[in-house]
Design a protein around this motif. Structure first.
Motif, PDB file in Angstrom:
ATOM      1  N   VAL A   1     -10.001   5.448 -12.901  1.00 53.83           N
ATOM      2  CA  VAL A   1      -8.940   5.663 -11.897  1.00 53.83           C
ATOM      3  C   VAL A   1      -7.574   5.204 -12.392  1.00 53.83           C
ATOM      4  CG1 VAL A   1     -10.464   5.593  -9.897  1.00 53.83           C
ATOM      5  CG2 VAL A   1      -9.376   3.491 -10.688  1.00 53.83           C
ATOM      6  N   LYS A   2      -7.549   4.670 -13.602  1.00 49.76           N
ATOM      7  CA  LYS A   2      -6.296   4.142 -14.147  1.00 49.76           C
ATOM      8  C   LYS A   2      -5.183   5.184 -14.111  1.00 49.76           C
ATOM      9  CE  LYS A   2      -6.284   3.284 -18.508  1.00 49.76           C
ATOM     10  NZ  LYS A   2      -6.558   2.668 -19.817  1.00 49.76           N
ATOM     11  N   GLU A   3      -5.503   6.423 -14.465  1.00 53.67           N
ATOM     12  CA  GLU A   3      -4.451   7.450 -14.477  1.00 53.67           C
ATOM     13  C   GLU A   3      -3.936   7.761 -13.076  1.00 53.67           C
ATOM     14  OE1 GLU A   3      -8.241   9.807 -14.006  1.00 53.67           O
ATOM     15  OE2 GLU A   3      -7.626   8.177 -15.334  1.00 53.67           O
ATOM     16  N   LEU A   4      -4.758   7.582 -12.055  1.00 57.03           N
ATOM     17  CA  LEU A   4      -4.278   7.800 -10.688  1.00 57.03           C
ATOM     18  C   LEU A   4      -3.199   6.777 -10.331  1.00 57.03           C
ATOM     19  CD1 LEU A   4      -7.662   8.420  -8.814  1.00 57.03           C
ATOM     20  CD2 LEU A   4      -6.019  10.137  -9.619  1.00 57.03           C
ATOM     21  N   VAL A   5      -3.312   5.580 -10.905  1.00 59.23           N
ATOM     22  CA  VAL A   5      -2.340   4.519 -10.630  1.00 59.23           C
ATOM     23  C   VAL A   5      -1.135   4.618 -11.561  1.00 59.23           C
ATOM     24  CG1 VAL A   5      -1.978   2.019 -10.590  1.00 59.23           C
ATOM     25  CG2 VAL A   5      -4.121   2.968  -9.755  1.00 59.23           C
ATOM     26  N   THR A   6      -1.385   4.889 -12.838  1.00 57.20           N
ATOM     27  CA  THR A   6      -0.292   4.833 -13.818  1.00 57.20           C
ATOM     28  C   THR A   6       0.492   6.123 -13.948  1.00 57.20           C
ATOM     29  OG1 THR A   6      -1.811   5.372 -15.628  1.00 57.20           O
ATOM     30  CG2 THR A   6      -1.406   3.035 -15.183  1.00 57.20           C
ATOM     31  N   GLU A   7      -0.157   7.268 -13.765  1.00 56.35           N
ATOM     32  CA  GLU A   7       0.536   8.539 -13.987  1.00 56.35           C
ATOM     33  C   GLU A   7       1.229   9.090 -12.750  1.00 56.35           C
ATOM     34  OE1 GLU A   7      -2.159  11.249 -15.877  1.00 56.35           O
ATOM     35  OE2 GLU A   7      -2.544   9.861 -17.531  1.00 56.35           O
ATOM     36  N   ARG A   8       0.692   8.818 -11.601  1.00 60.44           N
ATOM     37  CA  ARG A   8       1.340   9.289 -10.367  1.00 60.44           C
ATOM     38  C   ARG A   8       1.228   8.222  -9.289  1.00 60.44           C
ATOM     39  NH1 ARG A   8      -3.190  12.769  -7.715  1.00 60.44           N
ATOM     40  NH2 ARG A   8      -4.779  12.609  -9.285  1.00 60.44           N
ATOM     41  N   PRO A   9       1.889   7.111  -9.538  1.00 59.76           N
ATOM     42  CA  PRO A   9       1.773   6.003  -8.597  1.00 59.76           C
ATOM     43  C   PRO A   9       2.399   6.326  -7.239  1.00 59.76           C
ATOM     44  CG  PRO A   9       3.461   5.517 -10.215  1.00 59.76           C
ATOM     45  CD  PRO A   9       2.798   6.806 -10.635  1.00 59.76           C
ATOM     46  N   LYS A  10       1.705   5.908  -6.210  1.00 56.99           N
ATOM     47  CA  LYS A  10       2.187   6.071  -4.841  1.00 56.99           C
ATOM     48  C   LYS A  10       2.120   4.689  -4.199  1.00 56.99           C
ATOM     49  CE  LYS A  10       0.860   8.361  -0.549  1.00 56.99           C
ATOM     50  NZ  LYS A  10      -0.196   9.181   0.077  1.00 56.99           N
ATOM     51  N   LYS A  11       3.260   4.017  -4.122  1.00 60.22           N
ATOM     52  CA  LYS A  11       3.304   2.684  -3.510  1.00 60.22           C
ATOM     53  C   LYS A  11       3.774   2.801  -2.076  1.00 60.22           C
ATOM     54  CE  LYS A  11       4.988   0.412  -7.569  1.00 60.22           C
ATOM     55  NZ  LYS A  11       5.911  -0.606  -8.041  1.00 60.22           N
ATOM     56  N   VAL A  12       3.068   2.087  -1.197  1.00 58.28           N
ATOM     57  CA  VAL A  12       3.369   2.128   0.230  1.00 58.28           C
ATOM     58  C   VAL A  12       3.281   0.705   0.770  1.00 58.28           C
ATOM     59  CG1 VAL A  12       2.604   3.042   2.466  1.00 58.28           C
ATOM     60  CG2 VAL A  12       2.397   4.448   0.427  1.00 58.28           C
ATOM     61  N   ILE A  13       4.141   0.374   1.719  1.00 59.12           N
ATOM     62  CA  ILE A  13       4.051  -0.919   2.399  1.00 59.12           C
ATOM     63  C   ILE A  13       3.022  -0.768   3.518  1.00 59.12           C
ATOM     64  CG2 ILE A  13       5.257  -2.601   3.831  1.00 59.12           C
ATOM     65  CD1 ILE A  13       7.750  -2.015   2.139  1.00 59.12           C
ATOM     66  N   VAL A  14       2.011  -1.649   3.497  1.00 57.42           N
ATOM     67  CA  VAL A  14       0.893  -1.552   4.431  1.00 57.42           C
ATOM     68  C   VAL A  14       0.657  -2.906   5.092  1.00 57.42           C
ATOM     69  CG1 VAL A  14      -1.587  -1.030   4.626  1.00 57.42           C
ATOM     70  CG2 VAL A  14      -0.166   0.255   3.015  1.00 57.42           C
ATOM     71  N   ASP A  15       0.353  -2.884   6.396  1.00 60.04           N
ATOM     72  CA  ASP A  15      -0.018  -4.098   7.128  1.00 60.04           C
ATOM     73  C   ASP A  15      -1.391  -4.570   6.658  1.00 60.04           C
ATOM     74  OD1 ASP A  15       2.242  -4.226   8.770  1.00 60.04           O
ATOM     75  OD2 ASP A  15       1.349  -2.860  10.249  1.00 60.04           O
ATOM     76  N   PHE A  16      -1.537  -5.865   6.458  1.00 60.76           N
ATOM     77  CA  PHE A  16      -2.808  -6.421   6.009  1.00 60.76           C
ATOM     78  C   PHE A  16      -3.939  -6.098   6.984  1.00 60.76           C
ATOM     79  CE2 PHE A  16      -0.289 -10.036   3.786  1.00 60.76           C
ATOM     80  CZ  PHE A  16       0.060  -9.187   2.763  1.00 60.76           C
ATOM     81  N   ASP A  17      -3.633  -6.026   8.278  1.00 56.11           N
ATOM     82  CA  ASP A  17      -4.655  -5.737   9.289  1.00 56.11           C
ATOM     83  C   ASP A  17      -5.258  -4.341   9.138  1.00 56.11           C
ATOM     84  OD1 ASP A  17      -4.458  -8.232  10.443  1.00 56.11           O
ATOM     85  OD2 ASP A  17      -3.094  -7.578  12.036  1.00 56.11           O
ATOM     86  N   MET A  70      -0.772 -13.906  -0.304  1.00 52.91           N
ATOM     87  CA  MET A  70       0.359 -13.490   0.536  1.00 52.91           C
ATOM     88  C   MET A  70       0.082 -13.791   2.005  1.00 52.91           C
ATOM     89  SD  MET A  70       1.631  -9.945  -1.280  1.00 52.91           S
ATOM     90  CE  MET A  70       0.018  -9.198  -1.483  1.00 52.91           C
ATOM     91  N   PHE A  71      -1.139 -13.509   2.466  1.00 51.01           N
ATOM     92  CA  PHE A  71      -1.516 -13.760   3.851  1.00 51.01           C
ATOM     93  C   PHE A  71      -1.394 -15.243   4.193  1.00 51.01           C
ATOM     94  CE2 PHE A  71      -4.999 -15.035   6.737  1.00 51.01           C
ATOM     95  CZ  PHE A  71      -4.580 -14.396   7.894  1.00 51.01           C
ATOM     96  N   LEU A  72      -1.930 -16.089   3.335  1.00 54.61           N
ATOM     97  CA  LEU A  72      -1.896 -17.531   3.600  1.00 54.61           C
ATOM     98  C   LEU A  72      -0.486 -18.113   3.491  1.00 54.61           C
ATOM     99  CD1 LEU A  72      -5.212 -18.623   1.851  1.00 54.61           C
ATOM    100  CD2 LEU A  72      -4.752 -18.481   4.314  1.00 54.61           C
ATOM    101  N   SER A  73       0.437 -17.377   2.853  1.00 55.09           N
ATOM    102  CA  SER A  73       1.836 -17.830   2.798  1.00 55.09           C
ATOM    103  C   SER A  73       2.634 -17.334   4.008  1.00 55.09           C
ATOM    104  CB  SER A  73       2.505 -17.370   1.502  1.00 55.09           C
ATOM    105  OG  SER A  73       2.786 -15.986   1.545  1.00 55.09           O
ATOM    106  N   GLY A  74       1.966 -16.564   4.893  1.00 53.99           N
ATOM    107  CA  GLY A  74       2.621 -16.114   6.111  1.00 53.99           C
ATOM    108  C   GLY A  74       3.034 -14.651   6.130  1.00 53.99           C
ATOM    109  N   LYS A  75       2.846 -13.943   5.046  1.00 53.37           N
ATOM    110  CA  LYS A  75       3.192 -12.516   5.034  1.00 53.37           C
ATOM    111  C   LYS A  75       2.157 -11.726   5.832  1.00 53.37           C
ATOM    112  CE  LYS A  75       5.729 -12.403   0.724  1.00 53.37           C
ATOM    113  NZ  LYS A  75       5.919 -11.724  -0.550  1.00 53.37           N
ATOM    114  N   THR A  76       2.579 -10.596   6.372  1.00 50.09           N
ATOM    115  CA  THR A  76       1.677  -9.749   7.149  1.00 50.09           C
ATOM    116  C   THR A  76       1.540  -8.348   6.557  1.00 50.09           C
ATOM    117  OG1 THR A  76       3.482  -9.048   8.594  1.00 50.09           O
ATOM    118  CG2 THR A  76       2.178 -10.971   9.295  1.00 50.09           C
TER     119      THR A  76
END
Length: 146
Positions: free
Chosen positions: A41-57, A118-124
């Motif tokens: 799956v490396k190429e799915l991450v490295t060749e066409r990365p799709k970064k999104v901000i997501v709630d931990f919940d 991140m969760f234990l530092s207070g991020k959501t």
């Protein structure tokens, strides 16, 4: 994707297993055990990365159902070693619509210690690489567990 992130992923070698993990829950898919090699799956991450901000919940990860005293520095899988060593500057990898025991929209396949930190530092919420289950499912290998 930055050069630092690319270097991180190019050296990444690991597998994710979808099986009954006992105290971590039953992560089998349709009652079957699977393995996912990150080299596949490396190429799915490295060749066409799709970064999104997501709630931990919205993310299921092994240990999501544990009391806070069993995560972080007291992590029951690594006694806190991986938690202390992880670097949250690298986004985790989640898969949209991959079945999980929590019935959440996303399933984490990499980065649970970073998420815990991140969760234990207070991020959501945070930024994650998001893959589609339809793409990932093609790369999964059935495994037999005796």
């Amino acid at each position: 994707m930055s050069n630092t992130e690319l270097d991180f992923w190019l050296g990444f070698r690991r597998k994710a297993s979808f099986k009954d993990w006992g105290r971590f829950g039953d992560w089998r898919i349709d009652g079957n055990n699977y393995e996912l090699d990150f080299q596949d799956v490396k190429e799915l991450v490295t060749e066409r990365p799709k970064k999104v901000i997501v709630d931990f919940d919205d993310i299921a990860f092994k240990g999501y159902n544990h009391n806070k005293r069993y995560i972080g520095e007291n992590c029951i899988c690594c006694d806190g070693f991986k938690f202390k060593a992880c670097d949250t500057k690298y986004p985790g990898i989640i898969v949209k619509d991959l079945p999980n025991p929590a019935k959440r929209l996303y399933t984490m396949i990499d980065g649970r210690h970073r998420l815990q930190k991140m969760f234990l530092s207070g991020k959501t919420k945070s930024e994650f690489y998001v893959l589609d289950y339809t793409d990932v499912k093609k790369k999964m290998t059935p495994i037999r567990i005796f």
